[in-house]
Every structure is written in C-alpha cells, then in structure tokens.
Design a protein around this motif. Structure first.
Motif: not given
Length: 247
Positions: A44-46, A237-244
């Motif tokens: 996650f984006d934390v 929110p997911l990290r950008p690389e994980n949201s892909q």
C-alpha cells in the motif's frame, strides 16, 4: 501448571485470573507483526514512521506495569481519508494497536491463564481487524448526546449505569467500555441514549461493533461541539506499481 488446563468446559479457579504461566508464548506476536507491517508497506501507498512518542495513550504502560520492547511503528496512508494504524510493542510480550483515530486494542487482550489466549489465535484476530481497516470496512463515530439527570439516576438504580472515571465534567484518557459483537445496524443514524463512541469492523468473515459510554464533556470535545462526528474510512490506496497489476 500449563495454561491449556482450562480449555473446554472446565471453570478456571479464581487465582488463574491473576496468573500468567508462560507469557513467552506470545513472543511470536512481535515478529509476526513486524512481517505484517513490512508487507503492508510494500503493498500500500503509506508513509512509515518509527520511533517513541508516536501515541501517548498506547505507550503509556504504567497501568499494566510494562515497558516498551522497542520503538513504535505507524503506517499513514497517502490518502488522508484512509485510517492510519499505530503499533506499540510491549515487553509482556504483546502489542498495543490504534486503528484510525480512537479505537485501541491489545494483543493478547489479557494473557492470564484463565483467558487461555494463544499467539496464533491473537494473530488471526488481529489479521481480521487489519484486513477490515485496509479494505475500507472500518468506521468510527462519537455521539454527543447528554442524558437528563433523572434518566441517569434511573439507569443507575436499574444497574445499567456505567460510571466514567474522572466524574461528569472530567474525563480519563481511556473512557473504555465493554466490547460487543453483534449484527447491529451500521453506525450512521444510530439511535441510542447517552454520549458514546462506536466503532465497526466489517469484512468477509468479520462483523464486529464496539460501543462504549463516554463522558459528555469528552464527547463534546471530540465532536467539536457538534452532535456527532462520523468517520467512514476509505480503503488504503495501493502503491502505483501494485495498482497496475492489481496486487
């Protein structure tokens, strides 16, 4: 005497409630929690914050006569609408965790022989709460609802009145009441007498509501003078690389 003795339908003796035979059985909680925090930070984006003084209430261990085993860790989502989490590690060994703004829980919840908790059971309980929080199934609310004096007196006489430490105009830092697990309606629109704090955890295998009475002055402070303050926390929110990839 091993703590497993009181499993099943055997009522533990009174002394079992003040005895901890093997606290070291909870030692795995620390390493497992650290692994969980690392995994959450990767997914996650934390923002991760580590140190002492992150949460005065969690780190105030005088009541339980414990000390901190290491620095505390906080994970704060990039989306301010998502609930943060703060973890304190005690030398019991155990964990104190704040979910969101007001809700605190402890693992183990007690640790005595009579309660018969285990590290595996406590981690399963913790994982359900964390999954609910990160998926957006966590809600909190404080309701300022002063009760007429006569109503409070009647409830006291009936045995339904819960005293609050610090008196009517003062308040303690904890203001803790009893946790109940039920199938109650959601927080929003709840009708109940008296100032209170209500939290909900909802997930695929979890439906838990926690209500506890709150001193009117404390509730008024938390709501900023309004009748209520309700926090419907968003998913992390997911990290950008994980949201892909949808990881």
């Amino acid at each position: 005497m091993p703590f497993e003795k009181y499993k099943g339908n055997v009522d533990p003796p009174d002394e079992a409630y003040s005895r901890v035979t093997n606290p070291e059985r909870f030692r795995p909680l620390h390493d497992t929690m650290l692994d969980m925090l690392n995994a959450l930070e990767t997914r996650f984006d934390v923002e991760r914050v580590e140190g002492y003084g992150l949460d005065d209430e969690l780190e105030d261990t005088e009541l339980k006569r414990l000390t901190l085993a290491r620095s505390s860790i906080a994970l704060k989502p990039a989306d301010p609408g998502a609930a943060p989490i703060v973890v304190a590690f005690t030398d019991f060994p155990g964990l104190g965790i704040r979910f969101g703004r007001w809700y605190r829980d402890y693992f183990p919840g007690c640790g005595c022989d009579a309660c018969d908790e285990s590290a595996d059971g406590e981690m399963e309980r913790l994982k359900e709460l964390v999954d609910s929080l990160t998926s957006g199934g966590f809600r909190e609310a404080v309701f300022h609802s002063p009760r007429p004096l006569l109503s409070a007196i009647v409830d006291k006489l009936k045995g339904d009145w819960a005293p609050v430490e610090g008196g009517y105009l003062g308040y303690a830092a904890s203001d803790v009441g009893e946790m109940v697990m039920d199938e109650s309606p959601p927080i929003k629109g709840e009708s109940m007498r008296g100032s209170r704090c209500v939290t909900e955890f909802r997930g695929p295998s979890l439906r838990m509501t926690n209500r506890h009475p709150m001193n009117d002055a404390r509730a008024l402070e938390l709501t900023g003078g309004n009748p209520s303050l309700e926090l419907d926390w968003k998913p992390w929110p997911l990290r950008p690389e994980n949201s892909q990839t949808g990881a």
